[in-house]
Motif scaffolding. Sequence first.
Motif, PDB file in Angstrom:
ATOM      1  N   LEU A  16       2.975  14.418 -14.984  1.00  0.00           N
ATOM      2  CA  LEU A  16       3.897  13.307 -14.751  1.00  0.00           C
ATOM      3  C   LEU A  16       3.065  12.101 -14.313  1.00  0.00           C
ATOM      4  O   LEU A  16       2.441  12.125 -13.252  1.00  0.00           O
ATOM      5  N   GLN A  17       3.037  11.078 -15.146  1.00  0.00           N
ATOM      6  CA  GLN A  17       2.148   9.938 -14.895  1.00  0.00           C
ATOM      7  C   GLN A  17       2.910   8.761 -14.285  1.00  0.00           C
ATOM      8  O   GLN A  17       3.929   8.333 -14.829  1.00  0.00           O
ATOM      9  N   ILE A  18       2.384   8.218 -13.200  1.00  0.00           N
ATOM     10  CA  ILE A  18       3.006   7.029 -12.593  1.00  0.00           C
ATOM     11  C   ILE A  18       2.931   5.859 -13.576  1.00  0.00           C
ATOM     12  O   ILE A  18       3.819   4.997 -13.621  1.00  0.00           O
ATOM     13  N   THR A  19       1.872   5.840 -14.399  1.00  0.00           N
ATOM     14  CA  THR A  19       1.718   4.772 -15.400  1.00  0.00           C
ATOM     15  C   THR A  19       2.946   4.733 -16.328  1.00  0.00           C
ATOM     16  O   THR A  19       3.456   3.654 -16.637  1.00  0.00           O
ATOM     17  N   ASP A  20       3.424   5.910 -16.754  1.00  0.00           N
ATOM     18  CA  ASP A  20       4.588   5.955 -17.660  1.00  0.00           C
ATOM     19  C   ASP A  20       5.850   5.456 -16.945  1.00  0.00           C
ATOM     20  O   ASP A  20       6.653   4.729 -17.524  1.00  0.00           O
ATOM     21  N   VAL A  62      -0.758   2.178 -20.735  1.00  0.00           N
ATOM     22  CA  VAL A  62      -1.034   3.475 -21.364  1.00  0.00           C
ATOM     23  C   VAL A  62      -1.979   4.248 -20.460  1.00  0.00           C
ATOM     24  O   VAL A  62      -3.008   3.719 -20.020  1.00  0.00           O
ATOM     25  N   GLU A  63      -1.629   5.512 -20.201  1.00  0.00           N
ATOM     26  CA  GLU A  63      -2.489   6.334 -19.358  1.00  0.00           C
ATOM     27  C   GLU A  63      -3.635   6.915 -20.189  1.00  0.00           C
ATOM     28  O   GLU A  63      -3.403   7.595 -21.187  1.00  0.00           O
ATOM     29  N   LYS A  64      -4.842   6.626 -19.760  1.00  0.00           N
ATOM     30  CA  LYS A  64      -6.060   7.159 -20.384  1.00  0.00           C
ATOM     31  C   LYS A  64      -6.023   7.157 -21.919  1.00  0.00           C
ATOM     32  O   LYS A  64      -6.073   8.220 -22.553  1.00  0.00           O
ATOM     33  N   PRO A  65      -5.949   5.967 -22.513  1.00  0.00           N
ATOM     34  CA  PRO A  65      -5.933   5.882 -23.982  1.00  0.00           C
ATOM     35  C   PRO A  65      -7.318   6.172 -24.560  1.00  0.00           C
ATOM     36  O   PRO A  65      -8.321   6.069 -23.839  1.00  0.00           O
ATOM     37  N   ALA A 115      -8.010  -2.285 -16.481  1.00  0.00           N
ATOM     38  CA  ALA A 115      -7.692  -0.936 -16.007  1.00  0.00           C
ATOM     39  C   ALA A 115      -6.968  -0.985 -14.658  1.00  0.00           C
ATOM     40  O   ALA A 115      -7.260  -1.845 -13.815  1.00  0.00           O
ATOM     41  N   ILE A 116      -6.041  -0.041 -14.481  1.00  0.00           N
ATOM     42  CA  ILE A 116      -5.350   0.098 -13.192  1.00  0.00           C
ATOM     43  C   ILE A 116      -6.313   0.795 -12.230  1.00  0.00           C
ATOM     44  O   ILE A 116      -6.950   1.788 -12.589  1.00  0.00           O
ATOM     45  N   ILE A 117      -6.427   0.276 -11.009  1.00  0.00           N
ATOM     46  CA  ILE A 117      -7.201   1.016 -10.013  1.00  0.00           C
ATOM     47  C   ILE A 117      -6.253   1.449  -8.892  1.00  0.00           C
ATOM     48  O   ILE A 117      -5.110   1.012  -8.844  1.00  0.00           O
ATOM     49  N   GLY A 118      -6.718   2.280  -8.008  1.00  0.00           N
ATOM     50  CA  GLY A 118      -5.832   2.992  -7.099  1.00  0.00           C
ATOM     51  C   GLY A 118      -5.173   2.213  -5.967  1.00  0.00           C
ATOM     52  O   GLY A 118      -5.231   2.647  -4.802  1.00  0.00           O
ATOM     53  N   ARG A 119      -4.509   1.127  -6.308  1.00  0.00           N
ATOM     54  CA  ARG A 119      -3.701   0.381  -5.336  1.00  0.00           C
ATOM     55  C   ARG A 119      -2.401  -0.021  -6.014  1.00  0.00           C
ATOM     56  O   ARG A 119      -2.422  -0.677  -7.056  1.00  0.00           O
ATOM     57  N   TYR A 120      -1.288   0.352  -5.401  1.00  0.00           N
ATOM     58  CA  TYR A 120       0.009   0.025  -5.977  1.00  0.00           C
ATOM     59  C   TYR A 120       0.937  -0.448  -4.865  1.00  0.00           C
ATOM     60  O   TYR A 120       0.824   0.003  -3.730  1.00  0.00           O
ATOM     61  N   ILE A 121       1.856  -1.330  -5.232  1.00  0.00           N
ATOM     62  CA  ILE A 121       3.044  -1.536  -4.394  1.00  0.00           C
ATOM     63  C   ILE A 121       4.208  -1.152  -5.291  1.00  0.00           C
ATOM     64  O   ILE A 121       4.286  -1.613  -6.445  1.00  0.00           O
ATOM     65  N   LYS A 157     -10.764   6.395 -19.064  1.00  0.00           N
ATOM     66  CA  LYS A 157     -10.685   7.036 -17.735  1.00  0.00           C
ATOM     67  C   LYS A 157      -9.525   6.510 -16.901  1.00  0.00           C
ATOM     68  O   LYS A 157      -9.317   6.943 -15.771  1.00  0.00           O
ATOM     69  N   TYR A 158      -8.832   5.496 -17.422  1.00  0.00           N
ATOM     70  CA  TYR A 158      -7.871   4.749 -16.585  1.00  0.00           C
ATOM     71  C   TYR A 158      -6.504   4.602 -17.248  1.00  0.00           C
ATOM     72  O   TYR A 158      -6.358   4.798 -18.447  1.00  0.00           O
ATOM     73  N   GLY A 159      -5.551   4.143 -16.419  1.00  0.00           N
ATOM     74  CA  GLY A 159      -4.329   3.567 -16.953  1.00  0.00           C
ATOM     75  C   GLY A 159      -4.713   2.160 -17.373  1.00  0.00           C
ATOM     76  O   GLY A 159      -5.405   1.460 -16.641  1.00  0.00           O
ATOM     77  N   VAL A 160      -4.299   1.755 -18.585  1.00  0.00           N
ATOM     78  CA  VAL A 160      -4.719   0.440 -19.106  1.00  0.00           C
ATOM     79  C   VAL A 160      -3.475  -0.396 -19.402  1.00  0.00           C
ATOM     80  O   VAL A 160      -2.469   0.132 -19.881  1.00  0.00           O
ATOM     81  N   ILE A 172      -2.166   4.085  -1.889  1.00  0.00           N
ATOM     82  CA  ILE A 172      -3.629   3.960  -1.966  1.00  0.00           C
ATOM     83  C   ILE A 172      -4.228   5.289  -2.420  1.00  0.00           C
ATOM     84  O   ILE A 172      -3.917   6.342  -1.855  1.00  0.00           O
ATOM     85  N   LEU A 173      -5.053   5.235  -3.452  1.00  0.00           N
ATOM     86  CA  LEU A 173      -5.828   6.414  -3.846  1.00  0.00           C
ATOM     87  C   LEU A 173      -7.185   6.293  -3.165  1.00  0.00           C
ATOM     88  O   LEU A 173      -7.964   5.380  -3.468  1.00  0.00           O
ATOM     89  N   ALA A 174      -7.436   7.190  -2.225  1.00  0.00           N
ATOM     90  CA  ALA A 174      -8.601   7.030  -1.344  1.00  0.00           C
ATOM     91  C   ALA A 174      -9.945   7.106  -2.078  1.00  0.00           C
ATOM     92  O   ALA A 174     -10.936   6.565  -1.601  1.00  0.00           O
ATOM     93  N   ASP A 175      -9.967   7.731  -3.268  1.00  0.00           N
ATOM     94  CA  ASP A 175     -11.229   7.777  -4.035  1.00  0.00           C
ATOM     95  C   ASP A 175     -11.680   6.395  -4.466  1.00  0.00           C
ATOM     96  O   ASP A 175     -12.845   6.179  -4.738  1.00  0.00           O
ATOM     97  N   ASP A 176     -10.709   5.516  -4.676  1.00  0.00           N
ATOM     98  CA  ASP A 176     -11.045   4.143  -5.042  1.00  0.00           C
ATOM     99  C   ASP A 176     -11.245   3.374  -3.737  1.00  0.00           C
ATOM    100  O   ASP A 176     -10.287   2.993  -3.075  1.00  0.00           O
ATOM    101  N   LEU A 177     -12.492   3.185  -3.379  1.00  0.00           N
ATOM    102  CA  LEU A 177     -12.792   2.498  -2.121  1.00  0.00           C
ATOM    103  C   LEU A 177     -12.961   1.011  -2.432  1.00  0.00           C
ATOM    104  O   LEU A 177     -13.782   0.636  -3.262  1.00  0.00           O
ATOM    105  N   GLY A 232       0.463  15.953 -11.456  1.00  0.00           N
ATOM    106  CA  GLY A 232       0.205  14.558 -11.803  1.00  0.00           C
ATOM    107  C   GLY A 232       0.501  13.589 -10.666  1.00  0.00           C
ATOM    108  O   GLY A 232       1.194  13.919  -9.702  1.00  0.00           O
ATOM    109  N   LEU A 233      -0.029  12.373 -10.820  1.00  0.00           N
ATOM    110  CA  LEU A 233       0.119  11.349  -9.784  1.00  0.00           C
ATOM    111  C   LEU A 233       1.584  10.932  -9.610  1.00  0.00           C
ATOM    112  O   LEU A 233       2.038  10.678  -8.491  1.00  0.00           O
ATOM    113  N   GLY A 234       2.330  10.917 -10.722  1.00  0.00           N
ATOM    114  CA  GLY A 234       3.757  10.566 -10.640  1.00  0.00           C
ATOM    115  C   GLY A 234       4.490  11.575  -9.766  1.00  0.00           C
ATOM    116  O   GLY A 234       5.315  11.210  -8.914  1.00  0.00           O
TER     117      GLY A 234
END
Length: 280
Positions: free
Chosen positions: A229-233, A190-193, A203-209, A170-173, A128-133, A107-109
């Motif tokens: 293990l979800q970073i969203t949680d 919530v991860e992928k409800p 929706a959360i997209i692949g950029r976090y601080i 498809k997303y963390g919401v 940064i999640l590189a798939d999300d350009l 998992g991302l977490g």
Amino acid sequence: MITKCLFPAAGYGTRFLPATKAMPKEMLPILTKPLIQYGVEEAHDAGCDVMAIITGRGKRAITDHFDISYELEHQIKGSDKESLLTDIRKLMNECTFTYTRQNEMKGLGDAIYKGKVLVGESAPFAVILADDLCVNDSGDGVMTQMVKLYEKYKCSIVAIMEVPKDQVHKYGVISGREIEKGIFMLDDMVEKPDNDKAPSNLAIIGRYILTPDIFEIIENTKPGKNGELQITDALLTQAKNGMVLGYKFKGKRFDCGSMDGFVEATNYFYNMEKSQKSKK
Ligand code: G1P
């Protein structure tokens, strides 16, 4: 100051098989540049000079990409091809690349937790999640926008965007209270409800601080959606203990982990390049 950016890049990229059988999905190119290079450029523009990449088996090409290729560079020295390496050389000169492996897909977490040895626990860091350009034609890149916001609020921040209601699974919401235009203080994530159970269509997209206390929170987070293990949680716990912001970024995001998004991004960059060339 945020100087380090983490790139979880251990995933298999099964949606792009067979292309990703022997090649990391992060190396798929949009025109001539691999996805991960777009991400590294965005992080560098935002002030990061340490790129911490979480790799896995079969991902050697990423490490090689951000290194010198003596034979090739010798071969094209002095030719008009040399200029094609200008951008990547700049990154190599101005950044340090560090790597560790996530050896099981948990998992991302978990991927972010593996990055602890690279980014340390004394300062906030970008992810940064590189798939999300992401692109923004009319100003700062998305990570730069988020770094500026961090300077004001000093807490973890996730990039968010509105998506159609039938896509939220498809997303963390998130849900939260809008404290400034486009800035939400989060109270639920919530991860992928299921589509009908999502708290909103943000929706959360692949950029976090992330502030570094996230590592201890991850240690105490149980596996969630899909047994991962979800970073969203972990971020929800952080929001409950303090504050996490959701930021509706300015710009455009392409989901390059999907065929549609990948083709859209390709067309977008191709048209951009064509119109730049016609102006010259
Ligand atoms: C990850 C996150 C999810 C987020 C998404 C953005 O999911 O777990 O919360 O909305 O990235 O792209 P993935 O797409 O890796 O399954």
